[in-house]
Motif scaffolding. Sequence first.
Motif, PDB file in Angstrom:
ATOM      1  N   LEU A 125      13.087  20.472   3.469  1.00  0.00           N
ATOM      2  CA  LEU A 125      12.352  21.773   3.028  1.00  0.00           C
ATOM      3  C   LEU A 125      11.336  22.328   3.942  1.00  0.00           C
ATOM      4  N   THR A 126      10.677  21.360   4.668  1.00  0.00           N
ATOM      5  CA  THR A 126       9.745  21.840   5.580  1.00  0.00           C
ATOM      6  C   THR A 126       9.961  21.733   7.037  1.00  0.00           C
ATOM      7  N   GLY A 127      11.192  21.573   7.377  1.00  0.00           N
ATOM      8  CA  GLY A 127      11.703  21.555   8.542  1.00  0.00           C
ATOM      9  C   GLY A 127      11.104  20.461   9.551  1.00  0.00           C
ATOM     10  N   SER A 128      10.545  19.733   9.024  1.00  0.00           N
ATOM     11  CA  SER A 128      10.024  18.238   9.622  1.00  0.00           C
ATOM     12  C   SER A 128      11.129  17.178  10.087  1.00  0.00           C
ATOM     13  N   ASP A 129      11.980  17.509  11.100  1.00  0.00           N
ATOM     14  CA  ASP A 129      13.052  16.987  11.410  1.00  0.00           C
ATOM     15  C   ASP A 129      12.742  15.624  12.078  1.00  0.00           C
ATOM     16  N   ARG A 130      11.580  15.447  12.472  1.00  0.00           N
ATOM     17  CA  ARG A 130      10.882  14.316  13.114  1.00  0.00           C
ATOM     18  C   ARG A 130      10.793  13.214  12.029  1.00  0.00           C
ATOM     19  N   CYS A 131      10.008  13.661  11.040  1.00  0.00           N
ATOM     20  CA  CYS A 131       9.750  12.781   9.755  1.00  0.00           C
ATOM     21  C   CYS A 131      11.015  12.307   9.164  1.00  0.00           C
ATOM     22  N   PHE A 132      11.995  13.219   9.047  1.00  0.00           N
ATOM     23  CA  PHE A 132      13.349  12.884   8.582  1.00  0.00           C
ATOM     24  C   PHE A 132      13.894  11.830   9.407  1.00  0.00           C
ATOM     25  N   GLU A 133      13.951  11.758  10.694  1.00  0.00           N
ATOM     26  CA  GLU A 133      14.684  10.785  11.427  1.00  0.00           C
ATOM     27  C   GLU A 133      13.797   9.558  11.336  1.00  0.00           C
ATOM     28  N   LEU A 134      12.265   9.548  11.148  1.00  0.00           N
ATOM     29  CA  LEU A 134      11.676   8.211  11.208  1.00  0.00           C
ATOM     30  C   LEU A 134      11.887   7.434   9.925  1.00  0.00           C
ATOM     31  N   ILE A 135      12.089   8.154   8.661  1.00  0.00           N
ATOM     32  CA  ILE A 135      12.304   7.618   7.607  1.00  0.00           C
ATOM     33  C   ILE A 135      13.775   7.259   7.522  1.00  0.00           C
ATOM     34  N   LYS A 136      14.782   7.986   7.864  1.00  0.00           N
ATOM     35  CA  LYS A 136      16.110   7.314   7.915  1.00  0.00           C
ATOM     36  C   LYS A 136      16.215   6.252   8.897  1.00  0.00           C
ATOM     37  N   GLY A 137      15.657   6.190   9.950  1.00  0.00           N
ATOM     38  CA  GLY A 137      15.593   5.214  10.824  1.00  0.00           C
ATOM     39  C   GLY A 137      15.048   4.027  10.539  1.00  0.00           C
ATOM     40  N   GLY A 138      14.321   3.868   9.368  1.00  0.00           N
ATOM     41  CA  GLY A 138      13.868   2.748   8.936  1.00  0.00           C
ATOM     42  C   GLY A 138      12.715   2.341   9.294  1.00  0.00           C
ATOM     43  N   LYS A 139      11.808   3.461   9.798  1.00  0.00           N
ATOM     44  CA  LYS A 139      10.493   3.058  10.517  1.00  0.00           C
ATOM     45  C   LYS A 139       9.526   3.310   9.302  1.00  0.00           C
ATOM     46  N   LEU A 140       9.790   3.660   8.091  1.00  0.00           N
ATOM     47  CA  LEU A 140       8.927   3.505   7.061  1.00  0.00           C
ATOM     48  C   LEU A 140       9.269   2.396   5.781  1.00  0.00           C
ATOM     49  N   GLU A 141       8.593   1.575   5.544  1.00  0.00           N
ATOM     50  CA  GLU A 141       8.730   1.003   4.162  1.00  0.00           C
ATOM     51  C   GLU A 141       8.031   1.365   2.928  1.00  0.00           C
ATOM     52  N   ALA A 142       8.632   1.142   1.835  1.00  0.00           N
ATOM     53  CA  ALA A 142       7.648   1.940   0.879  1.00  0.00           C
ATOM     54  C   ALA A 142       7.797   1.034  -0.417  1.00  0.00           C
ATOM     55  N   SER A 143       6.682   0.914  -1.340  1.00  0.00           N
ATOM     56  CA  SER A 143       6.723   0.119  -2.357  1.00  0.00           C
ATOM     57  C   SER A 143       7.339   0.825  -3.586  1.00  0.00           C
ATOM     58  N   ALA A 144       7.603   0.318  -4.809  1.00  0.00           N
ATOM     59  CA  ALA A 144       7.823   1.099  -6.189  1.00  0.00           C
ATOM     60  C   ALA A 144       6.286   1.477  -6.729  1.00  0.00           C
ATOM     61  N   LEU A 145       6.018   2.437  -7.460  1.00  0.00           N
ATOM     62  CA  LEU A 145       5.064   2.921  -7.918  1.00  0.00           C
ATOM     63  C   LEU A 145       4.600   1.750  -9.099  1.00  0.00           C
ATOM     64  N   LEU A 146       3.462   1.378  -8.810  1.00  0.00           N
ATOM     65  CA  LEU A 146       2.958   0.234  -9.874  1.00  0.00           C
ATOM     66  C   LEU A 146       1.710   0.588 -10.451  1.00  0.00           C
ATOM     67  N   PRO A 147       1.539  -0.160 -11.349  1.00  0.00           N
ATOM     68  CA  PRO A 147       0.103   0.034 -12.161  1.00  0.00           C
ATOM     69  C   PRO A 147      -1.096  -0.559 -11.504  1.00  0.00           C
ATOM     70  N   THR A 148      -2.078   0.035 -11.820  1.00  0.00           N
ATOM     71  CA  THR A 148      -3.509  -0.393 -11.344  1.00  0.00           C
ATOM     72  C   THR A 148      -4.234  -0.556 -12.537  1.00  0.00           C
ATOM     73  N   LEU A 149      -5.415  -1.365 -12.457  1.00  0.00           N
ATOM     74  CA  LEU A 149      -6.280  -1.568 -13.612  1.00  0.00           C
ATOM     75  C   LEU A 149      -7.750  -0.942 -13.137  1.00  0.00           C
TER      76      LEU A 149
END
Length: 348
Positions: free
Chosen positions: A47-71
């Motif tokens: 949506l924002t035209g961030s092609d570089r961001c898309f390529e980084l995420i699709k290329g496996g350069k970013l790992e993410a966790s699930a959204l998990l609770p805090t206390l």
Amino acid sequence: MAEEVITMPVKVYLLLFRKGYHVGWREPRELVDHTTVLRALVYLAHLTGSDRCFELIKGGKLEASALLPTLPIDGNYVRLLAPFPYLPCLGKASEIRRLYLTLPALSALVEFADRCHNTEGVPVVGISYDGSIVIQCVNAVKEVRALILRRVEGIACLDGDDCAKVKDYAIQRFIETISEYRNRIDRVTGAADLFTLYGKRPRTPLWLALHGEEEALKCAGELLKILEYTGIGGLRSRGWGLFTLLEEVKLSSWDQSIINKVGWAPGLVYLLGTMPPGTWLRYKFSYANRYVIMGRAGPPTGEYKLPVLEVMDVGSLVYVESIPKSMIIPLDGGKAVYIFNPVVLHAG
């Protein structure tokens, strides 16, 4: 020769949902998986035209966790929590698996399971007469001292300072089911047709860990600032999925030191997101809960059918023989993607 473990920076974000969220197909899912997070970031990158961001995420350069609770602790900082691993249980398994662990307790449990496997044993969980959680190493060729965790409301923690820090703030349930009533007009009779929407609402802020290259982390951070206004999951036009990023709340030093060690490594790892099994996995020493991804996704004007995928769920404890690569599945003729690239916590 052992594989080299490459360390990369990790960033933790705290999300406070305003209303709740709706993820899942036939019924709302309690945890927002990392695949939902990565798909939302990819969508915003387009949506924002961030092609570089898309390529980084699709290329496996970013790992993410699930959204998990805090206390939240005394309004100054939060303790990070994670689901109890899917280990064999003696007694009522549901009573154990609904618990969340503090990160020091989780780290101790993963290290215990690793020691147990090294002695050809099997880690088994039970509940003692005083309500404590006891993890024993069964059928080991060498004795391994049992790990004992204390239970405080819905949290399992290490006896001593770890439990002392959470006992005055612990709660029993961190995520609750919510409903919202809506109506639509029947085109034939003109009558109002009442229906109910169901979702999940966390009672505390949720945490998200992002792990990867500096450029990818920077991209993801900027996209998250937009995502808080567009929302995550379904029913966003009705206000679901909106959240606020908490900038001022801090993490405990214990949690931060453990989070800094996340990343894939040979041996036992704890999944903070779903992951399909593969040749990299040693099934004999793995303890995973099966989760099936299916149904429909996409906007109302462009829905597409998801393939049926069987994955290992968040909270699975699995044995890695070789470090896997991220898994990319093209959808809707290549117009969308499904990305599996979870953050994991390894033993040691």
